[in-house]
Motif scaffolding. Structure first.
Motif, PDB file in Angstrom:
ATOM      1  N   ASN A  57      -5.162  12.096  -5.222  1.00  0.00           N
ATOM      2  CA  ASN A  57      -6.349  11.506  -4.606  1.00  0.00           C
ATOM      3  C   ASN A  57      -7.306  10.948  -5.658  1.00  0.00           C
ATOM      4  O   ASN A  57      -7.822   9.834  -5.524  1.00  0.00           O
ATOM      5  CB  ASN A  57      -7.060  12.549  -3.746  1.00  0.00           C
ATOM      6  CG  ASN A  57      -6.273  12.926  -2.509  1.00  0.00           C
ATOM      7  OD1 ASN A  57      -5.520  12.108  -1.981  1.00  0.00           O
ATOM      8  ND2 ASN A  57      -6.424  14.152  -2.047  1.00  0.00           N
ATOM      9  N   GLU A  83       0.959   3.982  -3.046  1.00  0.00           N
ATOM     10  CA  GLU A  83       0.617   5.363  -2.739  1.00  0.00           C
ATOM     11  C   GLU A  83       1.782   6.299  -3.034  1.00  0.00           C
ATOM     12  O   GLU A  83       1.572   7.435  -3.488  1.00  0.00           O
ATOM     13  CB  GLU A  83       0.189   5.474  -1.271  1.00  0.00           C
ATOM     14  CG  GLU A  83      -1.159   4.823  -0.979  1.00  0.00           C
ATOM     15  CD  GLU A  83      -1.534   4.896   0.488  1.00  0.00           C
ATOM     16  OE1 GLU A  83      -0.652   5.313   1.294  1.00  0.00           O
ATOM     17  OE2 GLU A  83      -2.674   4.544   0.842  1.00  0.00           O
ATOM     18  N   LEU A  99       1.742   6.772  -6.782  1.00  0.00           N
ATOM     19  CA  LEU A  99       0.664   7.651  -7.234  1.00  0.00           C
ATOM     20  C   LEU A  99       0.856   9.087  -6.774  1.00  0.00           C
ATOM     21  O   LEU A  99       0.163   9.988  -7.289  1.00  0.00           O
ATOM     22  CB  LEU A  99      -0.682   7.136  -6.721  1.00  0.00           C
ATOM     23  CG  LEU A  99      -1.178   5.823  -7.330  1.00  0.00           C
ATOM     24  CD1 LEU A  99      -2.405   5.323  -6.584  1.00  0.00           C
ATOM     25  CD2 LEU A  99      -1.488   5.997  -8.804  1.00  0.00           C
ATOM     26  N   ARG A 138       0.838  -1.195   0.000  1.00  0.00           N
ATOM     27  CA  ARG A 138       0.000   0.000   0.000  1.00  0.00           C
ATOM     28  C   ARG A 138       0.881   1.258   0.000  1.00  0.00           C
ATOM     29  O   ARG A 138       0.622   2.203  -0.766  1.00  0.00           O
ATOM     30  CB  ARG A 138      -0.918   0.014   1.226  1.00  0.00           C
ATOM     31  CG  ARG A 138      -1.822   1.254   1.295  1.00  0.00           C
ATOM     32  CD  ARG A 138      -2.494   1.332   2.659  1.00  0.00           C
ATOM     33  NE  ARG A 138      -3.398   0.240   2.881  1.00  0.00           N
ATOM     34  CZ  ARG A 138      -4.683   0.255   2.563  1.00  0.00           C
ATOM     35  NH1 ARG A 138      -5.218   1.339   1.998  1.00  0.00           N
ATOM     36  NH2 ARG A 138      -5.450  -0.784   2.807  1.00  0.00           N
ATOM     37  N   GLN A 170      -5.813   7.834  -7.267  1.00  0.00           N
ATOM     38  CA  GLN A 170      -5.901   6.659  -6.397  1.00  0.00           C
ATOM     39  C   GLN A 170      -7.326   6.127  -6.340  1.00  0.00           C
ATOM     40  O   GLN A 170      -7.544   4.906  -6.363  1.00  0.00           O
ATOM     41  CB  GLN A 170      -5.414   7.018  -4.995  1.00  0.00           C
ATOM     42  CG  GLN A 170      -5.406   5.829  -4.038  1.00  0.00           C
ATOM     43  CD  GLN A 170      -4.792   6.179  -2.697  1.00  0.00           C
ATOM     44  OE1 GLN A 170      -4.316   7.292  -2.494  1.00  0.00           O
ATOM     45  NE2 GLN A 170      -4.804   5.232  -1.783  1.00  0.00           N
ATOM     46  N   GLN A 171      -8.299   7.003  -6.280  1.00  0.00           N
ATOM     47  CA  GLN A 171      -9.689   6.560  -6.244  1.00  0.00           C
ATOM     48  C   GLN A 171     -10.062   5.824  -7.527  1.00  0.00           C
ATOM     49  O   GLN A 171     -10.736   4.786  -7.489  1.00  0.00           O
ATOM     50  CB  GLN A 171     -10.606   7.764  -6.035  1.00  0.00           C
ATOM     51  CG  GLN A 171     -10.509   8.379  -4.653  1.00  0.00           C
ATOM     52  CD  GLN A 171     -11.370   9.620  -4.506  1.00  0.00           C
ATOM     53  OE1 GLN A 171     -12.049  10.036  -5.453  1.00  0.00           O
ATOM     54  NE2 GLN A 171     -11.350  10.232  -3.330  1.00  0.00           N
TER      55      GLN A 171
END
Length: 251
Positions: A67, A57, A60, A53, A70-71
């Motif tokens: 944000n 992250e 990204l 994770r 990532q979504q």
């Protein structure tokens, strides 16, 4: 010069290998226990999930809208953010397979998943304009027109634009594949190094505990030195034990 006494050499080698075997057995046991404890800790604490994770992250974070990117990735790869734990807990190959599938969808529908598309279609850390920027823009414009679905009479210019957009899409697909391959190599390397360092540290700590409970007690400096050396050697002690055991069996 006296002839070589092969029996004496054989006895010396056997004695030497027997002593080494004793040390190797101790280190092999320590290495096995350390790695077993490490696997237990990884299973209980979901170490791989948290590690992957953080890596994704961090990857990204280079997006203009991290944000949103990532979504959209979670939506395409896991069906939503609520399934992120399931996605990140997969082996790296399966994780990257899901991300590749998500990238393919974003490439096919750049207008709908614009944040993730702009991120994967751009070269990392490139400030000046490059051909990939032109490819991303060209394919997005063509895709948006195609999704409108308004009928019109095609012309030679339209055919030329379609061929150019198709070639741009192919180049973008290769670019994204190479970016994801690089990401997978980075994750695999970091994960292997982390496991190796943890195994060495665990083996050294276990050996230090054993040495501190020996009588007579060794000096602290010697315990630290032997623990560091033992921790480094412990992961490879199994191979040494197997080789020396075979040597004694042939004798």
């Amino acid at each position: 010069m006296s002839p070589v006494d092969t029996n004496t050499i054989a006895i010396t080698v056997e004695s030497f290998s027997g002593n080494i075997l004793n040390y190797a057995l101790l280190l092999a046991a320590i290495g096995t226990i350390a790695m077993a404890l490490l696997e237990l800790i990884k299973s209980v604490t979901f170490w791989r999930r948290h590690f992957q994770r953080r890596r994704i992250e961090r990857w990204l974070a280079g997006a203009s809208d991290a944000n949103a990117a990532q979504q959209q990735l979670m939506l395409l790869a896991a069906g939503g953010a609520e399934n992120a734990a399931v996605l990140y807990d997969q082996p790296t190959a399966k994780l990257m397979g899901q991300i590749q599938a998500a990238a393919n969808v974003a490439l096919d529908f750049p207008a709908k998943y614009s944040a993730f598309y702009e991120f994967i279609a751009a070269l990392p850390q490139v400030r000046e304009r490059r051909a990939s920027d032109d490819d991303a823009k060209l394919w997005r414009q063509f895709s948006e027109k195609r999704m409108e679905g308004r009928p019109h009479k095609t012309s030679a210019a339209d055919d030329l634009q379609a061929r150019a957009a198709t070639q741009a899409r192919a180049r973008l697909g290769n670019l994204v594949s190479r970016k994801l391959d690089a990401l997978q190599n980075e994750i695999d390397f970091a994960w292997a190094r982390l496991n190796q360092l943890s195994s060495v540290a665990g083996g050294g700590a276990l050996l230090a505990w054993i040495l501190l409970h020996q009588t007579p007690q060794l000096s602290l400096e010697l315990v630290v030195l032997l623990s560091i050396l033992g921790g480094l050697v412990a992961p490879f002690a199994k191979d040494m034990v197997s080789a020396l055991t075979g040597l004694r069996a042939r004798r």
